[in-house]
Design an enzyme around this catalytic site. Structure first.
Site, PDB file in Angstrom:
ATOM      1  N   CYS A 268       0.801  -0.939   0.109  1.00  0.00           N
ATOM      2  CA  CYS A 268      -0.105  -0.023  -0.041  1.00  0.00           C
ATOM      3  C   CYS A 268       0.991   1.280  -0.160  1.00  0.00           C
ATOM      4  O   CYS A 268       1.657   1.559   0.861  1.00  0.00           O
ATOM      5  CB  CYS A 268      -0.805  -0.098   1.283  1.00  0.00           C
ATOM      6  SG  CYS A 268      -1.938   1.464   1.431  1.00  0.00           S
TER       7      CYS A 268
ATOM      8  N   CYS B 192      -0.574   3.373  -6.674  1.00  0.00           N
ATOM      9  CA  CYS B 192      -1.624   2.821  -5.602  1.00  0.00           C
ATOM     10  C   CYS B 192      -1.890   1.430  -6.079  1.00  0.00           C
ATOM     11  O   CYS B 192      -2.118   1.528  -7.570  1.00  0.00           O
ATOM     12  CB  CYS B 192      -2.745   3.757  -5.829  1.00  0.00           C
ATOM     13  SG  CYS B 192      -4.233   2.929  -4.893  1.00  0.00           S
TER      14      CYS B 192
HETATM   15  N1  DGL Z   1      -3.755   0.492  -2.251  1.00  0.00           N
HETATM   16  C1  DGL Z   1      -3.389   1.580  -1.371  1.00  0.00           C
HETATM   17  C2  DGL Z   1      -2.391   2.454  -1.772  1.00  0.00           C
HETATM   18  O1  DGL Z   1      -1.410   1.895  -2.924  1.00  0.00           O
HETATM   19  C3  DGL Z   1      -4.423   2.186  -0.719  1.00  0.00           C
HETATM   20  C4  DGL Z   1      -5.299   3.111  -1.339  1.00  0.00           C
HETATM   21  C5  DGL Z   1      -6.344   3.561  -0.426  1.00  0.00           C
HETATM   22  O2  DGL Z   1      -6.911   2.635   0.432  1.00  0.00           O
HETATM   23  O3  DGL Z   1      -6.911   4.821  -0.550  1.00  0.00           O
HETATM   24  O4  DGL Z   1      -2.179   3.560  -1.843  1.00  0.00           O
END
Ligand code: DGL
Length: 248
Positions: free
Chosen positions: A69, A173
């Site tokens: 993440c 993301c």
């Molecule tokens: N998938 C995550 C990232 O790479 C989190 C996205 C989120 O929950 O806003 O930032």
């Protein structure tokens, strides 16, 4: 046991890359859907969620962690995870981006990731970086909004960069590869020569190099909120490997 942590479904892009490269790795995956999306949260909130995520994964025998993440990368790099055997998204991505030195790169990411400046820090000396936050996109993907709604969000965001030229569009993301086809379609008219870069493979490669990937290929899913969207996304995996799902 390798622990993978994300706010929800985004880390599945990393899980999938890891399973391709290391099918025998035993994995416990925590998707913190109850607190998703992470991308609009403050650094303090994210640090607390990182600590909670690490506790959950440790309680389920994870000894090596992939923080899949980008929105928590800043907290992790600042030490919130308190873990040494940990891979986060930005460093493997920066290493991978050396292959594109000097190119014009557009980073698509959450607001938390852009605010933290982690990719500016990691990439400024390697590529010519521009950034575009798409605040609603990860939440829309997590909630399995319709293709029409997702397309509208992506289109409205990309239009802000009309007239710019990029060689690469970096998916900063882990949720975004789940709608990679939509991003690809929407950017074609704006940046015809740009190529999408998904860091998942580079992150998985680092895990293969550093972590113990010899096990029985089991996957344990832990989610903090039960959703059809998440169950649908992981259903194909249940056909091909030994999986369990637990709502915690
Ligand atoms: N998938 C995550 C990232 O790479 C989190 C996205 C989120 O929950 O806003 O930032």
């Amino acid at each position: 046991m390798i622990g993978i942590f994300d706010s929800g479904s985004g880390g599945l892009s990393v899980l999938s890359a890891l399973r391709k490269q290391a099918p025998k790795a035993d994995i416990v995956y925590f998707g913190d859907i109850a607190n998703a999306p992470y991308g609009g949260k403050s650094p303090d909130e994210l640090a607390a969620l990182v600590q909670n995520g690490m506790r959950v994964l440790a309680e389920h025998s994870a000894t090596e962690i992939i923080a899949a993440c980008n929105s928590i990368a800043f907290s992790v790099l600042a030490g919130a995870a308190g873990h040494e055997r940990l891979i986060e998204m930005t460093r493997p991505t920066a290493r991978m981006m050396r292959a594109f030195a000097g190119e014009r790169v557009l980073l698509l990411a959450t607001q938390a990731t852009i605010n933290a400046g982690i990719y500016r820090d990691a990439l400024w000396s390697i590529v010519d970086l521009d950034e575009l936050p798409i605040p609603e996109l990860a939440g829309a993907i997590e909630d399995e909004k319709t293709a029409v709604e997702i397309t509208a969000i992506v289109r409205a965001a990309l239009l802000k960069k009309t007239g710019k030229i990029y060689e690469k569009v970096l998916l900063g993301c882990t949720h975004y590869p789940l709608v990679g086809g939509t991003i690809e379609r929407e950017m074609r008219g704006l940046f015809p020569q740009a190529q999408i870069i998904d860091p998942a493979e580079a992150v998985a490669r680092e895990a293969v190099e550093r972590f113990d990937c010899e096990g029985s290929g089991t996957v344990t899913f832990l989610i903090s909120k039960d959703t059809h969207a998440f169950r649908n996304r992981i259903a194909p995996l249940f056909l091909e490997t030994q999986c369990t799902l637990q709502v915690i």
